[in-house]
Structures are given as structure tokens and as C-alpha cells.
Design a protein around this motif. Structure first.
Motif, mmCIF file in Angstrom:
data_model
loop_
_atom_site.group_PDB
_atom_site.id
_atom_site.type_symbol
_atom_site.label_atom_id
_atom_site.label_comp_id
_atom_site.label_asym_id
_atom_site.label_seq_id
_atom_site.Cartn_x
_atom_site.Cartn_y
_atom_site.Cartn_z
ATOM 1 N N GLY A 261 0.677 -1.073 -0.170
ATOM 2 C CA GLY A 261 0.024 0.003 -0.256
ATOM 3 C C GLY A 261 1.253 1.391 -0.086
ATOM 4 N N LEU A 262 2.168 1.279 1.002
ATOM 5 C CA LEU A 262 3.136 2.405 0.595
ATOM 6 C C LEU A 262 3.494 2.761 -0.535
ATOM 7 C CD1 LEU A 262 4.358 4.375 3.022
ATOM 8 C CD2 LEU A 262 6.310 2.365 2.820
ATOM 9 N N TRP A 263 3.904 1.123 -1.499
ATOM 10 C CA TRP A 263 5.084 1.289 -2.671
ATOM 11 C C TRP A 263 3.503 2.696 -3.827
ATOM 12 C CZ3 TRP A 263 8.701 3.288 -1.420
ATOM 13 C CH2 TRP A 263 9.803 2.044 -0.898
ATOM 14 N N ASP A 264 1.875 2.105 -3.276
ATOM 15 C CA ASP A 264 0.714 2.581 -4.184
ATOM 16 C C ASP A 264 0.973 4.194 -4.178
ATOM 17 O OD1 ASP A 264 -1.499 0.919 -5.626
ATOM 18 O OD2 ASP A 264 -1.478 3.301 -4.848
ATOM 19 N N ILE A 265 1.284 4.272 -2.800
ATOM 20 C CA ILE A 265 1.048 5.825 -2.905
ATOM 21 C C ILE A 265 2.440 6.428 -3.854
ATOM 22 C CG2 ILE A 265 1.857 6.567 -1.167
ATOM 23 C CD1 ILE A 265 -1.104 8.312 -1.055
ATOM 24 N N LEU A 266 3.105 6.297 -3.345
ATOM 25 C CA LEU A 266 5.158 6.415 -4.021
ATOM 26 C C LEU A 266 5.086 5.978 -4.647
ATOM 27 C CD1 LEU A 266 6.908 5.722 0.178
ATOM 28 C CD2 LEU A 266 5.614 8.094 -1.703
ATOM 29 N N ALA A 267 4.003 5.292 -5.638
ATOM 30 C CA ALA A 267 4.536 4.740 -7.298
ATOM 31 C C ALA A 267 4.505 6.119 -8.191
ATOM 32 C CB ALA A 267 3.544 3.955 -7.589
ATOM 33 N N SER A 268 5.992 6.249 -9.214
ATOM 34 C CA SER A 268 6.777 7.614 -9.035
ATOM 35 C C SER A 268 7.467 7.068 -10.724
ATOM 36 C CB SER A 268 7.670 8.473 -8.353
ATOM 37 O OG SER A 268 8.017 7.273 -7.905
ATOM 38 N N GLY A 269 7.524 8.138 -11.467
ATOM 39 C CA GLY A 269 8.197 7.715 -13.159
ATOM 40 C C GLY A 269 7.556 7.565 -13.976
ATOM 41 N N PRO A 270 8.095 6.461 -15.143
ATOM 42 C CA PRO A 270 7.332 6.356 -15.701
ATOM 43 C C PRO A 270 7.228 5.282 -15.721
ATOM 44 C CG PRO A 270 9.875 6.279 -16.072
ATOM 45 C CD PRO A 270 9.805 6.569 -15.268
ATOM 46 N N ARG A 271 7.064 4.596 -15.086
ATOM 47 C CA ARG A 271 6.374 3.620 -14.907
ATOM 48 C C ARG A 271 5.478 3.568 -13.653
ATOM 49 N NH1 ARG A 271 11.068 1.973 -16.462
ATOM 50 N NH2 ARG A 271 12.445 2.398 -14.414
ATOM 51 N N THR A 272 4.909 3.843 -13.422
ATOM 52 C CA THR A 272 4.317 4.495 -12.374
ATOM 53 C C THR A 272 2.732 3.591 -13.033
ATOM 54 O OG1 THR A 272 4.437 6.420 -12.457
ATOM 55 C CG2 THR A 272 2.258 6.432 -10.653
ATOM 56 N N ALA A 273 1.821 3.527 -13.431
ATOM 57 C CA ALA A 273 0.713 2.863 -13.123
ATOM 58 C C ALA A 273 1.266 1.700 -13.197
ATOM 59 C CB ALA A 273 0.182 2.599 -15.059
ATOM 60 N N ARG A 274 2.758 0.622 -13.764
ATOM 61 C CA ARG A 274 2.615 -0.831 -13.887
ATOM 62 C C ARG A 274 2.791 -1.221 -12.499
ATOM 63 N NH1 ARG A 274 6.528 -0.466 -18.666
ATOM 64 N NH2 ARG A 274 7.181 -2.574 -18.111
ATOM 65 N N GLN A 275 3.967 0.173 -11.961
ATOM 66 C CA GLN A 275 3.723 -0.276 -10.472
ATOM 67 C C GLN A 275 2.903 -1.144 -9.984
ATOM 68 O OE1 GLN A 275 5.964 3.079 -9.094
ATOM 69 N NE2 GLN A 275 7.888 2.605 -10.350
ATOM 70 N N ARG A 276 1.340 0.209 -10.047
ATOM 71 C CA ARG A 276 0.279 0.267 -8.761
ATOM 72 C C ARG A 276 0.237 -1.634 -8.977
ATOM 73 N NH1 ARG A 276 -0.901 6.141 -9.134
ATOM 74 N NH2 ARG A 276 -0.124 6.613 -7.055
#
Lengths: 336, 439
Positions: free
Chosen positions: A30-45
Motif C-alpha cells: 500500500g505504501l508503494w502504491d502511493i509512492l509509485a512514480s516515474g515512467p512506470r507509475t501505472a505498471r508499478q501499481r
């Protein structure tokens, strides 16, 4: 011979470790969901969601198991904690409810686009709140800020859990779970770039874990001296401390060299040893300094039956868990 | 209002909320398994679509049920710590077994929902069967703990301390059997009728949808036998309550006086001051028969017990509503059974569909009223005749705050779940097809 009460307390500890390793990592997600960033934000989520979805409910049950063992095996301890820690436990529960609900709502809303951002935020924030207050509660029963007389806490409803030591343990827990999640996520995808995203996150959060370990240790020397004294002076302490340290350094090194499987093993070992160290220093108390394991234990007839049921239950539980993780976590990853 | 009322309200609202989700978690897996089995047998793709559509809904309900159940296990201590301090060792056993059952349910539901293309068809169905079984077992164990609060057994009380604790005897207390059977049937009924109503509603708009006809048939297939059995089980439950908790029975029926040949009252407004119940339809000797199987037998009235201990009048009304709603559902069920005999499984007339839509919320309402009877009828005791609820409540001040917070959270979650469910129905076949045609 080890007493029935100690045996049950050990089972509860195993449950707590399992919850930290599995349920904890889901909070970290959950923490990494809100901190998702960079060119792959959506794919991280997407990766986080896909990794958590099939297992989070099963992982969550470890907490229920721990709490049920606590109130069945050690009712006076459960009762005293529930009174003294009413507020942080309630806040943790709110976190747990909102995390699970928001995660599922986001995932299963057929018109997802409309509500995705709202539920994503709720999911992420509650994923931070729940482990923070879990850490606060664990610190409170260790620190000695809860005094109990005749089964009733006498130290009020705020004083036991408000303090720098408790808050730093709360943040330590959040960092630890974020670290675990990042390490696990490197193994959830074959995509090299995504792996690297979470490798960096694991390295950073690993450093944050180290920082909070230090802060917590320093605060313990002032606020939880008995606990710290025992942690530093018992015979078992140095093998344990060295083991924890080696696991931490090893996890770092293997992340650096992209040996993710080894990193996962070592990170999990590190977290387990931290909890083992905490529990060993806490022993023989459930709530330091007034409630001991032996005194709080339910009648032997109950303890014996509980242990029998647990041993039998393991034969159902472990094969089932094995199957679950084999199906979803056996390395057969799919592209995101 | 004081703290005890806030605590009871919070516990009550948590249970009222959780029970709905728990029941769906018990009954939906069984319906999904039936549908999936029919897909295996007939190769009819509608059944596969239906299983998957139901699975999506179930996933949402199960998640909310899991987290709201967690809240309850903590609330036992957060709100009634004295109760748990004394009773934890006696009723911990069923809670632990429930933990295992719930664990199994969670694991296999994960496999079931996400394992479609990762395991064989046969194993997938097997996972579903395990979910259905473990869901029902969870309920069995939790109800055992609750039954113990109503009729505590398996210990000796010595100076206020429980000794000679026998957890197995506590699990097998005299209320377990009737509460478990009454509740399991209620869970299948409530869920089955609610699902039937959703599909009946769509069928009113699109009478030829094979998909929704099959969905309606499966939900009725599950729920009709339950609704027919339920009155018999309810009668058995009534006899047990008469034996073990006569004050509760007297409150349910507003029987103020102890009398032989006590009448069964349908409806009626009890008045505690004059100790009479007016405007009720009375069936002579009916209550005596229901309680003891003999029209002339004696039934204890509330007058036997101190007036300060009488349960709230709401118990009477809740009981009447439960019976009334259950009767309506029995009526629809007999109608459905008649249709099966005359026209087969899948063809229902328009009038029946309307009746089924009206019945949609009734199963859940009846179940909630039933729980109000059981739990408010248990008051003022948290452990019947042993510990008063007011002696078990937490010393924590300001319970108004968590009560309000949880009430609001559950309201928000309830509204959200319903709106997501509506969107799922709109995404089901027929609607989806029509949207395509329109586009």
C-alpha cells in the motif's frame, strides 16, 4: 520442561512473525502504491495489486489467529491491553477495515476509472496507519507504560501509548513492511525495469529501516531500559543480534547484486529475528511489568485443547497455504 | 445515554453489519459451486458466466466481511473486557477453530477467485467446495460461542472465578444446536432470496434472458427447501428457549402472566405498566403448544422475573417481524415449488417475479430481527444469569466517539458495496448485450 502457557505463547509468536512477513508485506504494498512514480507509475501499481489480490485475505488471518490465541490462552492480558490500548487498537482496526475495503472496491468496481483515485488513496493511507499503530501497541506492552492492578489498567487511556519510543517503533514497523514489500515485489515480475524500480525502493527502505532501528534503540535506552537491558545482556543476545545484522547486510548485498531470491530469504530472516529478539526480551511478560505469561494463562484444560487443535489444524493449514503460494507465487510471473 | 449503551450500540451495529457479509460468504460459494458444477455437466456457457459474475460480487462481500469480522474479534475486548477476561478461557476454543475455518476459507477463496486459468477445472471446483464447507463451519463455531453466552455450560463458578473449565462442554451447550441450524438456514435463505430478487428484477425487464432465468433457478433451488424447513427449526428453537431462557420467551411473546394454556399472540402492543398486550390476534393455547408441545401446559410470564431485568420491548416486535417476513418467504417458496411441478425449473410468471423482487431484502431483515430477539432477549446478561453486561463494559470514557466513527464507516461501506453491486448487475449479460446493440 516447557509449560503449556509458554508453548502457546510461542505459537502466538510464530503467528505474529507470519503476519509480519505476509500481512506486513501487503501493507508495505500500500505504501508503494502511493509512492509509485516515474515512467512506470501505472505498471508499478498494477504489479502491486496483482501480487496482493489473491493472498491478502489469507495473510490477514494470521492477525486474527494471534488475537484469538491471545484472548483464549491469556484472557487477562487481552482484557488489559484492550482497555489500556483502546485508542491505538481502534485506529489500527480502522486502518485494517479501510485498507481491505478500499483495495477490493478499487479492484472490483466495474466502472473503475470513476473511483480509482479515491480508493487508491484510502488503500495506501490505511496501509500506513494500520502497521504504525500495530507497532505502537507492541511498543506499549514492552515499555512498561501500562500498569495493571487487579486486572484493570491504572495508567489511563493515553499515557500508555503516547511517547517517542512507541511512535518510533510504529514508524519502524511501517519501514520494515515497506522494505519487505519492495523485496518481494522484485520477484513478482520478469520485467527488468520494474524489478529495478523495486530494487531501488528496497535499498532505500532498507536504509530507512536501519535508521529507525538506531533511533528506536536509542530511545529504548531512555524509555524502555529494562527491555533494552535484557536485549543487550542475555546470553542469547549476541548470536541473535549478529544473526539479525548479518541477515540485514546480506539482504542489502544480494539486492545490490540482483540476487532477488536470496534477498527475499534474508529480508524475511531479518524481520523474523527482530521479532524473536523482541519476544525473548519480553519473556516472561505479556505486558511488562505486571502481567506474566504464566499468571495470565487460561486453565490447563483450555491450553491443552488449544494446542491439540493447533497441531491438528496445521495439517489442514500448511498444505492449503502451500498450494495457494505455489499457484500464485511460484515464479510463473506474467507481464504487466 | 451512557457508556454501556454506546458500547452495546457499537457492538450491535458491528454485528448487524458483519452478519450480512458473513452470510453472503457462507451461501454464495455454495451457489457458485452449484452453477460451476452445472457448467461442467452441461457445457452451457451461461453457467460459467454466471459463476464468474457471482464470484465477482462475492469477492467484494467477502473482503468486507473479513475486515468487519476482525473488528468484532477485537471489539469483544475493546468494549467488554471484563467479559473476555472471565470467559476467554471458556469460549476461546470455538473462536480458535473458527480462526482455522476462516483461514481455510480465505486461502481457498483466493485460489477460487484468481485460479481460473492456473489450475484444472476439477481442482477449481474442489476449491469452491472447500470454500463453501469452511464458510459454513466458521459460522458453526462462532455461533457456538454466542450460544454459550445464552446458555453457559462447561465450568464451575467459585467466588466469581471459572474453574473446572471444559471447553468442549461449553461448545456443546444447550443453545448450540438450534442456534446453528436456525442461522445456517437463515444465511442460505437471506442470500438466496436477495440474489433471486436481483435476477427476478432483471427478468422483469428482459423476460427472455436465459442467463438470468438460470441464475434465478439456482438461487431458488437453494433457498426454497431452507424456507420450508425453517419454521420447523424455529419451533424447535422456541422450545429450547422456553426451557432454558423462559424470560426471553415471555418477552418475545409479551406474556406477562404465568398461565396454563397461554395463547400465541400475533402482533400486539405490550404495555409494561398495565402488564397487558393489546391488539394481538390470540390463538388459544398456541404458545403453550409451541413452548412445550401441549396446549394446556404452563408458560412462565415476565411477572416471574424482576421488572428491572426484563428485556426491551423491541424483542417482542422483532420476533413478530421475523415470523411475518419468514412467512412471506415461505409463501414465495411454496409458489416456486408449485411452479417447478407445473412448468419446470426456469419459467416463472410475471407475478411471481414481482413477488420475488419484493422478497429480496426480507431474508436479511428477518435474520437481523432474529438476532435482535436472541441478543436483546439475552439482556441484561452478557453471560446468561452469571455476568451482567453492565459489569463487563470497558472503563474507557467517551465511547460515543468510536461508536459514531464505526457507524459512519459501516454506512459508507454499505452504500459503496451496493453501488458496486448495481454496476455489476448492469455489466451482466442482457444489459451488456443491449448496450452493444445500442452502440
Amino acid at each position: 520442561m516447557i509449560s503449556l502457557a509458554d508453548a502457546l505463547a510461542m505459537v502466538a509468536l510464530v503467528g505474529l512473525i507470519a503476519y509480519a512477513l505476509l500481512g506486513g508485506a501487503d501493507f508495505g504494498g500500500g505504501l508503494w502504491d502511493i509512492l509509485a512514480s516515474g515512467p512506470r507509475t501505472a505498471r508499478q501499481r498494477v504489479l502491486i495489486e496483482r501480487s496482493i489480490a489473491p493472498v491478502w485475505e489469507a495473510n490477514h488471518v494470521w492477525l486474527i489467529l494471534v488475537i484469538v490465541l491471545l484472548f483464549s490462552g491469556f484472557p487477562p492480558a487481552f482484557s488489559a491491553m484492550s482497555i489500556a490500548l483502546h485508542i491505538p487498537l481502534t485506529l489500527m482496526l480502522i486502518g485494517i477495515v479501510l485498507r481491505g475495503a478500499a483495495f477490493t472496491f478499487r479492484q472490483y468496481d466495474p466502472e473503475r476509472k470513476k473511483s480509482e483515485i479515491l480508493w487508491g488513496r484510502v488503500f495506501a493511507l490505511s496501509s500506513i496507519i494500520a502497521p504504525f499503530f500495530l507497532g505502537v501497541c507492541l511498543a506499549s506492552i514492552t515499555q512498561g507504560s501500562i500498569r495493571v492492578s487487579n486486572g484493570i489498567p491504572t495508567t489511563g487511556f493515553f499515557w500508555p501509548w503516547i511517547g517517542w519510543f512507541q511512535f518510533s517503533v510504529g514508524l519502524f514497523a511501517v519501514a520494515l513492511f515497506a522494505f519487505l514489500a519492495a523485496v518481494y515485489l522484485t520477484l513478482e515480475t520478469d520485467d527488468r525495469e520494474l524489478q529495478d524500480d523495486f530494487r531501488i525502493r528496497a535499498l532505500i527502505s532498507g536504509a530507512v529501516v536501519g535508521f529507525f532501528a538506531l533511533v528506536t534503540g536509542l530511545l529504548a535506552s531512555e524509555h524502555a531500559q529494562e527491555f533494552q537491558g535484557k536485549l543487550l545482556s542475555s546470553w542469547w543476545t549476541w548470536p541473535l543480534q549478529i544473526g539479525t545484522g548479518l541477515a540485514a547486510i546480506g539482504a542489502f548485498a544480494s539486492l545490490w547484486h540482483r540476487e532477488y531470491r536470496l534477498a527475499r530469504f534474508l529480508a524475511a530472516t531479518q524481520v523474523s529475528l527482530i521479532l524473536v529478539g523482541w519476544a525473548s526480551s519480553q519473556h516472561p511478560f505479556l505486558i511488562y511489568p505486571d502481567i506474566r505469561i504464566a499468571e495470565a494463562a487460561a486453565p490447563d484444560s483450555t491450553l491443552r485443547l488449544l494446542l491439540i487443535a493447533l497441531s491438528a489444524g496445521v495439517f489442514v493449514l500448511f498444505p492449503s497455504l502451500y498450494w495457494l503460494f505455489r499457484i500464485f507465487k511460484s515464479g510463473k510471473t506474467r507481464s504487466v | 445515554m451512557d457508556n454501556i449503551l454506546f458500547a452495546r450500540w457499537q457492538m450491535g451495529i458491528s454485528l448487524v453489519f458483519h452478519i450480512i457479509f458473513a452470510c453472503i460468504g457462507i451461501a454464495m460459494p455454495l451457489m457458485m459451486v452449484i452453477s460451476e458444477y452445472l457448467w461442467h455437466k452441461t457445457q452451457d456457457n451461461d453457467f460459467l458466466l454466471l459463476t464468474k459474475a457471482w464470484a465477482k460480487g462475492t469477492a467484494v462481500f467477502f473482503a468486507v466481511g473479513a475486515v468487519s469480522g476482525t473488528v468484532l474479534s477485537f471489539e469483544l475486548g475493546l468494549l467488554f473486557p471484563e467479559f473476555m477476561r472471565h470467559a476467554g478461557g471458556v469460549i476461546g476454543m470455538p473462536f480458535s477453530l473458527e480462526g482455522f475455518a476462516f483461514f481455510t476459507e480465505g486461502i481457498f477463496l483466493g485460489i477460487y477467485l484468481y485460479g481460473w486459468d492456473r489450475i484444472s477445472k476439477r481442482m477449481h471446483l474442489f476449491a469452491g467446495i472447500i470454500v463453501a464447507i469452511s464458510g459454513a463451519s466458521s459460522a458453526v463455531f462462532v455461533i457456538m460461542a454466542n450460544a454459550w453466552m445464552n446458555t453457559p455450560t462447561g465450568f464451575r463458578l467459585e467466588n466469581g472465578v471459572f474453574t473446572d473449565v471444559d471447553p468442549i462442554a461449553a461448545m456443546l451447550n444447550p443453545s448450540s444446536l438450534h442456534l446453528i441450524s436456525h442461522m445456517l438456514l437463515a444465511a442460505y435463505m437471506a442470500t438466496g432470496f436477495a440474489v433471486a430478487a436481483i435476477h427476478a428484477y432483471v427478468l422483469l425487464k428482459f423476460p427472455n434472458s436465459g442467463f438470468h432465468k438460470k441464475a434465478l433457478a439456482i438461487s431458488l433451488f437453494l433457498t426454497v427447501p431452507c424456507a420450508v424447513l425453517q419454521p420447523a427449526v424455529g419451533h424447535f428453537a422456541g422450545m429450547q428457549v422456553a426451557k432454558n431462557q423462559p424470560m426471553k420467551l415471555a418477552a418475545m411473546e409479551s406474556q406477562f402472566k404465568t398461565e396454563k394454556g397461554a395463547p400465541l399472540r400475533i402482533g400486539g402492543i405490550p404495555d409494561a405498566k398495565t402488564r397487558t398486550t393489546s391488539f394481538a390476534i390470540e390463538i388459544p393455547g398456541g404458545l403453550s403448544f409451541l413452548a412445550n408441545g401441549d396446549f394446556g401446559s404452563e408458560v412462565k410470564g415476565l411477572e416471574e422475573f424482576p421488572e428491572t431485568d426484563w428485556p426491551h420491548e423491541a424483542v417482542h416486535y422483532a420476533f413478530q417481524f421475523m415470523v411475518a417476513l419468514g412467512s412471506y418467504l415461505l409463501f414465495i417458496s411454496l409458489w416456486a415449488a408449485l411452479t417447478w411441478v407445473r412448468k419446470g425449473w426456469t419459467d416463472y410468471g410475471r407475478k411471481f417475479l414481482i413477488a420475488a423482487v419484493i422478497g429480496g431484502p426480507m431474508g436479511f431483515l428477518a435474520m437481523e430481527f432474529g438476532w435482535i430477539v436472541t441478543e436483546m432477549g439475552r439482556q441484561p446478561w452478557v453471560i446468561y444469569n452469571i455476568m451482567r453486561t453492565s459489569d463487563s463494559v470497558t472503563p474507557m470514557p467517551g465511547l460515543f466517539v468510536p461508536m459514531t466513527v464505526f457507524t459512519l464507516i459501516y454506512l459508507a461501506l454499505g452504500v459503496t458495496v451496493i453501488s458496486i453491486l448495481r454496476r455489476h448487475v448492469k455489466a451482466s449479460p442482457v444489459y451488456a448485450e443491449r448496450t452493444k446493440e445500442g452502440a
